[in-house]
Design a protein around this motif. Structure first.
Motif, PDB file in Angstrom:
ATOM      1  N   UNK A 163       0.808  -1.221   0.000  1.00 46.34           N
ATOM      2  CA  UNK A 163       0.000   0.000   0.000  1.00 46.34           C
ATOM      3  C   UNK A 163       0.843   1.275   0.000  1.00 46.34           C
ATOM      4  N   UNK A 164       1.929   1.305   0.751  1.00 50.37           N
ATOM      5  CA  UNK A 164       2.733   2.531   0.841  1.00 50.37           C
ATOM      6  C   UNK A 164       3.360   2.892  -0.503  1.00 50.37           C
ATOM      7  N   UNK A 165       3.942   1.917  -1.173  1.00 55.49           N
ATOM      8  CA  UNK A 165       4.592   2.186  -2.454  1.00 55.49           C
ATOM      9  C   UNK A 165       3.581   2.527  -3.541  1.00 55.49           C
ATOM     10  N   UNK A 166       2.419   1.892  -3.491  1.00 47.75           N
ATOM     11  CA  UNK A 166       1.395   2.160  -4.507  1.00 47.75           C
ATOM     12  C   UNK A 166       0.813   3.557  -4.336  1.00 47.75           C
ATOM     13  N   UNK A 167       0.520   3.940  -3.119  1.00 52.68           N
ATOM     14  CA  UNK A 167      -0.010   5.285  -2.875  1.00 52.68           C
ATOM     15  C   UNK A 167       1.029   6.356  -3.191  1.00 52.68           C
ATOM     16  N   UNK A 168       2.293   6.028  -3.018  1.00 54.69           N
ATOM     17  CA  UNK A 168       3.346   6.966  -3.396  1.00 54.69           C
ATOM     18  C   UNK A 168       3.303   7.237  -4.899  1.00 54.69           C
ATOM     19  N   UNK A 169       3.043   6.185  -5.690  1.00 54.27           N
ATOM     20  CA  UNK A 169       2.903   6.361  -7.138  1.00 54.27           C
ATOM     21  C   UNK A 169       1.699   7.238  -7.454  1.00 54.27           C
ATOM     22  N   UNK A 170       0.592   6.997  -6.773  1.00 52.69           N
ATOM     23  CA  UNK A 170      -0.598   7.828  -6.985  1.00 52.69           C
ATOM     24  C   UNK A 170      -0.264   9.300  -6.744  1.00 52.69           C
ATOM     25  N   UNK A 171       0.426   9.551  -5.659  1.00 58.43           N
ATOM     26  CA  UNK A 171       0.762  10.927  -5.287  1.00 58.43           C
ATOM     27  C   UNK A 171       1.676  11.563  -6.331  1.00 58.43           C
ATOM     28  N   UNK A 172       2.644  10.821  -6.807  1.00 65.16           N
ATOM     29  CA  UNK A 172       3.615  11.361  -7.756  1.00 65.16           C
ATOM     30  C   UNK A 172       2.995  11.731  -9.097  1.00 65.16           C
ATOM     31  N   UNK A 173       2.062  10.905  -9.588  1.00 66.08           N
ATOM     32  CA  UNK A 173       1.516  11.164 -10.929  1.00 66.08           C
ATOM     33  C   UNK A 173       0.470  12.272 -10.924  1.00 66.08           C
ATOM     34  N   UNK A 174      -0.147  12.537  -9.771  1.00 69.27           N
ATOM     35  CA  UNK A 174      -1.208  13.540  -9.709  1.00 69.27           C
ATOM     36  C   UNK A 174      -0.657  14.959  -9.752  1.00 69.27           C
ATOM     37  N   UNK A 175      -1.422  15.838 -10.384  1.00 69.50           N
ATOM     38  CA  UNK A 175      -1.131  17.264 -10.334  1.00 69.50           C
ATOM     39  C   UNK A 175      -1.402  17.779  -8.914  1.00 69.50           C
ATOM     40  N   UNK A 176      -0.779  18.871  -8.511  1.00 71.42           N
ATOM     41  CA  UNK A 176      -1.207  19.513  -7.266  1.00 71.42           C
ATOM     42  C   UNK A 176      -2.693  19.861  -7.363  1.00 71.42           C
ATOM     43  N   UNK A 177      -3.445  19.483  -6.353  1.00 73.36           N
ATOM     44  CA  UNK A 177      -4.885  19.671  -6.392  1.00 73.36           C
ATOM     45  C   UNK A 177      -5.625  18.512  -7.020  1.00 73.36           C
ATOM     46  N   UNK A 178      -4.876  17.519  -7.548  1.00 72.28           N
ATOM     47  CA  UNK A 178      -5.498  16.356  -8.165  1.00 72.28           C
ATOM     48  C   UNK A 178      -6.209  15.482  -7.144  1.00 72.28           C
ATOM     49  N   UNK A 179      -7.153  14.689  -7.627  1.00 72.95           N
ATOM     50  CA  UNK A 179      -8.033  13.904  -6.762  1.00 72.95           C
ATOM     51  C   UNK A 179      -7.700  12.414  -6.822  1.00 72.95           C
ATOM     52  N   UNK A 180      -7.709  11.788  -5.649  1.00 74.20           N
ATOM     53  CA  UNK A 180      -7.642  10.334  -5.524  1.00 74.20           C
ATOM     54  C   UNK A 180      -8.995   9.845  -5.045  1.00 74.20           C
ATOM     55  N   UNK A 181      -9.652   9.018  -5.850  1.00 72.58           N
ATOM     56  CA  UNK A 181     -10.959   8.471  -5.495  1.00 72.58           C
ATOM     57  C   UNK A 181     -10.853   6.986  -5.200  1.00 72.58           C
ATOM     58  N   UNK A 182     -11.378   6.569  -4.058  1.00 66.56           N
ATOM     59  CA  UNK A 182     -11.257   5.183  -3.603  1.00 66.56           C
ATOM     60  C   UNK A 182     -12.623   4.625  -3.233  1.00 66.56           C
ATOM     61  N   UNK A 183     -12.897   3.425  -3.719  1.00 66.76           N
ATOM     62  CA  UNK A 183     -14.046   2.646  -3.260  1.00 66.76           C
ATOM     63  C   UNK A 183     -13.508   1.310  -2.777  1.00 66.76           C
ATOM     64  N   UNK A 184     -13.916   0.891  -1.582  1.00 67.99           N
ATOM     65  CA  UNK A 184     -13.478  -0.419  -1.089  1.00 67.99           C
ATOM     66  C   UNK A 184     -14.471  -0.952  -0.062  1.00 67.99           C
ATOM     67  N   UNK A 185     -14.338  -2.246   0.227  1.00 63.56           N
ATOM     68  CA  UNK A 185     -15.221  -2.929   1.165  1.00 63.56           C
ATOM     69  C   UNK A 185     -14.952  -2.427   2.582  1.00 63.56           C
ATOM     70  N   UNK A 186     -16.017  -2.095   3.305  1.00 63.46           N
ATOM     71  CA  UNK A 186     -15.864  -1.423   4.597  1.00 63.46           C
ATOM     72  C   UNK A 186     -15.994  -2.390   5.776  1.00 63.46           C
ATOM     73  N   UNK A 187     -14.982  -2.350   6.636  1.00 68.14           N
ATOM     74  CA  UNK A 187     -15.001  -3.101   7.887  1.00 68.14           C
ATOM     75  C   UNK A 187     -15.398  -2.139   9.005  1.00 68.14           C
ATOM     76  N   UNK A 188     -16.371  -2.500   9.832  1.00 69.00           N
ATOM     77  CA  UNK A 188     -16.735  -1.623  10.952  1.00 69.00           C
ATOM     78  C   UNK A 188     -15.524  -1.296  11.820  1.00 69.00           C
ATOM     79  N   UNK A 189     -15.489  -0.088  12.333  1.00 73.29           N
ATOM     80  CA  UNK A 189     -14.328   0.397  13.073  1.00 73.29           C
ATOM     81  C   UNK A 189     -14.055  -0.377  14.359  1.00 73.29           C
ATOM     82  N   UNK A 190     -15.070  -1.042  14.903  1.00 70.71           N
ATOM     83  CA  UNK A 190     -14.872  -1.753  16.173  1.00 70.71           C
ATOM     84  C   UNK A 190     -14.396  -3.194  15.995  1.00 70.71           C
ATOM     85  N   UNK A 191     -14.156  -3.616  14.757  1.00 76.13           N
ATOM     86  CA  UNK A 191     -13.713  -4.988  14.511  1.00 76.13           C
ATOM     87  C   UNK A 191     -12.198  -5.119  14.687  1.00 76.13           C
ATOM     88  N   UNK A 192     -11.756  -6.358  14.833  1.00 79.58           N
ATOM     89  CA  UNK A 192     -10.332  -6.672  14.974  1.00 79.58           C
ATOM     90  C   UNK A 192      -9.603  -6.295  13.690  1.00 79.58           C
TER      91      UNK A 192
END
Length: 272
Positions: A163-192
């Motif tokens: 995740x760290x290296x992949x998000x670093x790539x996202x950050x590098x390719x984006x323009x300043x002010x560019x948007x990162x949009x994420x959809x993913x399966x949600x785990x409740x905050x109180x779970x392990x």
């Protein structure tokens, strides 16, 4: 006199269908005008989309999701790990004439699968730029991208520790002010938190932590892709639910009634 009355009644009867037909015609005109004014809706209605993918629109809400992320036809958009091409079927026609779509696909079997997908409709996908990740990611000019999108992929990064290296790539390719949009399966905050390594679900706080550690600022979230029927505690993780249905026919009707997973929809920005 009776004959005249009959003729008048018949004439009126013949005239009645004209009103709804006219209203129907006006409805079609309004619909056409709306579609022309809404390029995302037009792209979602593209004839190049496969029926099986269209059938999943009620769970994935592509029009509302892309609107939330602020995608427009003039943008340069990176879709990370498009794999089977579900969103490419919408993004390719949306960006074909005035924008650009870059498919940043991790190497491996899904890279070949995606190449095969693009080959099925060269007339629709001829302008999609395919970039293998991570080896060719540097071919995307730093600071050249308006929006990076990834759908149901961050959990794979967390499970593989990338995740760290992949998000670093996202950050590098984006323009300043560019948007990162994420959809993913949600785990409740109180779970392990250990469940994030094998269930396919992630806590919203985990995704925020990963994005913010890469330098992104949090913009907001949407309930567009939420599903309160999903308890996120299935025996085979998120793959228990549609579309995977990892249990096969066992309890199939039960899982189909629940539908696809409860999903977070998060928007981040690269600071100016």
């Amino acid at each position: 006199m009776n004959r005249l009355i009959r003729i008048s009644i018949m004439s009126a009867g013949l005239a009645l269908p004209l009103a709804p037909a006219t209203a129907q015609h006006e409805g079609h005109a309004d619909h056409a005008a709306h579609m022309a004014a809404d390029p995302i809706a037009t792209a979602t209605a593209s004839p190049s989309r496969t029926p099986a993918n269209v059938a999943r629109d009620p769970y994935r809400h592509p029009v509302e999701t892309l609107r939330f992320f602020g995608v427009t036809p003039q943008q340069t958009v990176v879709e990370y790990a498009p794999s089977g091409g579900w969103y490419t079927e919408i993004l390719a026609p949306l960006l074909r004439d005035k924008g650009s779509l870059i498919a940043l696909q991790p190497s491996g079997r899904y890279l070949d699968r995606y190449k095969g997908f693009l080959a099925t409709r060269p007339d629709a996908y001829d302008k999609v730029k395919l970039v293998a990740f991570p080896e060719d990611a540097a071919t995307i000019t730093a600071g050249s991208v308006d929006t990076v999108l990834t759908f149901r992929n961050v959990h794979n990064m967390v499970m593989s520790g990338t995740e760290a290296s992949t998000f670093k790539t996202f950050y590098n390719v984006l323009k300043p002010g560019g948007i990162l949009g994420i959809v993913d399966h949600r785990l409740p905050e109180d779970r392990d938190a250990a469940l994030e390594k094998n269930s396919g679900y992630l806590k919203t706080s985990t995704v925020r932590r990963i994005a913010e550690a890469a330098g992104f600022e949090y913009v907001g979230s949407s309930a567009i892709n939420a599903n309160p029927k999903d308890s996120a505690d299935w025996p085979k993780g998120v793959w228990t639910l549609p579309p995977t249905l990892s249990h096969g026919d066992m309890d199939k009707a039960k899982y189909q009634a629940i539908g696809e997973s409860d999903r977070m929809t998060l928007k981040f920005r690269k600071p100016l």
